[in-house]
Design an enzyme around this catalytic site. Sequence first.
Site, PDB file in Angstrom:
ATOM      1  N   CYS A  37      23.438  45.718 -27.362  1.00 19.97           N
ATOM      2  CA  CYS A  37      22.992  46.223 -28.135  1.00 19.97           C
ATOM      3  C   CYS A  37      24.598  47.332 -29.042  1.00 19.97           C
ATOM      4  O   CYS A  37      24.699  48.376 -27.558  1.00 19.97           O
ATOM      5  CB  CYS A  37      21.991  47.384 -27.953  1.00 19.97           C
ATOM      6  SG  CYS A  37      21.371  48.190 -29.804  1.00 19.97           S
ATOM      7  N   HIS A  66      23.696  36.325 -33.871  1.00 16.37           N
ATOM      8  CA  HIS A  66      24.113  37.129 -35.383  1.00 16.37           C
ATOM      9  C   HIS A  66      23.952  35.851 -36.499  1.00 16.37           C
ATOM     10  O   HIS A  66      25.237  35.070 -35.978  1.00 16.37           O
ATOM     11  CB  HIS A  66      25.440  37.898 -35.464  1.00 16.37           C
ATOM     12  CG  HIS A  66      24.554  39.271 -34.809  1.00 16.37           C
ATOM     13  ND1 HIS A  66      23.721  40.527 -35.584  1.00 16.37           N
ATOM     14  CD2 HIS A  66      24.830  39.086 -33.200  1.00 16.37           C
ATOM     15  CE1 HIS A  66      24.009  40.916 -34.615  1.00 16.37           C
ATOM     16  NE2 HIS A  66      24.249  40.807 -33.000  1.00 16.37           N
ATOM     17  N   GLU A  74      16.937  43.688 -37.372  1.00 17.49           N
ATOM     18  CA  GLU A  74      17.138  43.272 -36.610  1.00 17.49           C
ATOM     19  C   GLU A  74      16.239  42.515 -35.673  1.00 17.49           C
ATOM     20  O   GLU A  74      14.941  42.770 -36.170  1.00 17.49           O
ATOM     21  CB  GLU A  74      17.840  44.346 -35.567  1.00 17.49           C
ATOM     22  CG  GLU A  74      18.895  44.695 -35.959  1.00 17.49           C
ATOM     23  CD  GLU A  74      19.729  46.165 -34.820  1.00 17.49           C
ATOM     24  OE1 GLU A  74      19.432  46.205 -33.182  1.00 17.49           O
ATOM     25  OE2 GLU A  74      19.724  47.019 -35.144  1.00 17.49           O
ATOM     26  N   ARG A  75      16.411  41.377 -35.369  1.00 19.34           N
ATOM     27  CA  ARG A  75      14.666  40.494 -34.791  1.00 19.34           C
ATOM     28  C   ARG A  75      14.550  42.195 -33.696  1.00 19.34           C
ATOM     29  O   ARG A  75      15.126  42.074 -33.201  1.00 19.34           O
ATOM     30  CB  ARG A  75      15.487  39.853 -33.800  1.00 19.34           C
ATOM     31  CG  ARG A  75      16.646  40.047 -32.799  1.00 19.34           C
ATOM     32  CD  ARG A  75      16.847  38.427 -31.335  1.00 19.34           C
ATOM     33  NE  ARG A  75      17.545  38.923 -30.621  1.00 19.34           N
ATOM     34  CZ  ARG A  75      17.830  38.256 -29.753  1.00 19.34           C
ATOM     35  NH1 ARG A  75      17.600  36.757 -29.691  1.00 19.34           N
ATOM     36  NH2 ARG A  75      18.900  38.670 -28.308  1.00 19.34           N
ATOM     37  N   CYS A  93      23.476  49.030 -37.196  1.00 19.86           N
ATOM     38  CA  CYS A  93      24.192  47.783 -36.005  1.00 19.86           C
ATOM     39  C   CYS A  93      25.192  47.636 -35.495  1.00 19.86           C
ATOM     40  O   CYS A  93      25.411  47.493 -36.807  1.00 19.86           O
ATOM     41  CB  CYS A  93      22.963  46.300 -37.106  1.00 19.86           C
ATOM     42  SG  CYS A  93      23.154  45.394 -35.401  1.00 19.86           S
ATOM     43  N   GLY A  94      25.226  48.324 -34.243  1.00 19.48           N
ATOM     44  CA  GLY A  94      27.122  48.304 -33.946  1.00 19.48           C
ATOM     45  C   GLY A  94      27.065  46.218 -33.314  1.00 19.48           C
ATOM     46  O   GLY A  94      28.272  45.553 -33.826  1.00 19.48           O
ATOM     47  N   GLY A 153      25.649  44.052 -34.963  1.00 13.29           N
ATOM     48  CA  GLY A 153      25.813  43.443 -36.140  1.00 13.29           C
ATOM     49  C   GLY A 153      27.748  43.835 -36.607  1.00 13.29           C
ATOM     50  O   GLY A 153      27.835  42.358 -37.546  1.00 13.29           O
TER      51      GLY A 153
END
Length: 274
Positions: free
Chosen positions: A75, A154, A203-204, A212-213, A215
């Site tokens: 993450c 992703h 986000e899953r 979302c980094g 992402g």
Amino acid sequence: MMIPFYKMHGLGNDFVIVDERARRHGLSPARIAALADRHRGIGCDQFVVLRPACREGADVFVRFFNADGSEAGACGNASRCVAEWLRREEGLRECVLQTRAGLLPAWIGQDGAVTVDMGPPALEWRDVPLSQAADTLHLPLAGDPAAASMGNPHATFFLADMLDMDPSVAGPLLEHDPLFPERANIGFAQVRARDAMRLRVWERGSGLTLACGSGACAAVVNAVRRGLVDRACAVEMDGGTLSIAWRESDGHVLMTGPATVSFTGAVPAEGVPS
């Protein structure tokens, strides 16, 4: 038994960080999900557990858990927060995080911004992973997304207008599409210039987040592969903007942005074995 924690966020993408380097608290996935609940727990997008590093050169082993208690490999925003946590707790301005996705070097600039070297993206269909052989630059899904792994899977959709797809509707369906055997994080991007894009990410295991980094890293990688942006790109999300650079020299992706402490506290283990 009380468990101390830090509540931190990176552009509103928020985390609970628990240090288990000296003592393990035995938190189950169900207990993690309960603590991540915004109405009955502390509330967070992801729960982060710190353990002693077991690889040479690493300062800490970091485990990332989604809000539903499932585990993620990496993450980006949480990695920045852990780096800032290490600066506050141990005075480190440079560190190496051991994760299930590999070693992630991080450093803090004079302006306080945190940079994490997220490593090279995985672009082969087996490595994303996908459930079948496919061109990761053009997945066989309506909307023509591209896929990449930044330690977690992703898929990025490139939109002419951000209103063309509703992440809260399309996100949960695409997260569970059979093409993604480990589920996937779903990005919805609009390229605005060669060095700028707008992005929202479902986000899953956590849902729609403010940022979302990983992402953002995947979106830039996929956009570069399609010739839409340059290798250095600002990614604007609901919670703020990250600077992403896909380095040509070694293929590593660098992510730079803030990491902020919201508050600290302690929570009961509530029956979890000590």
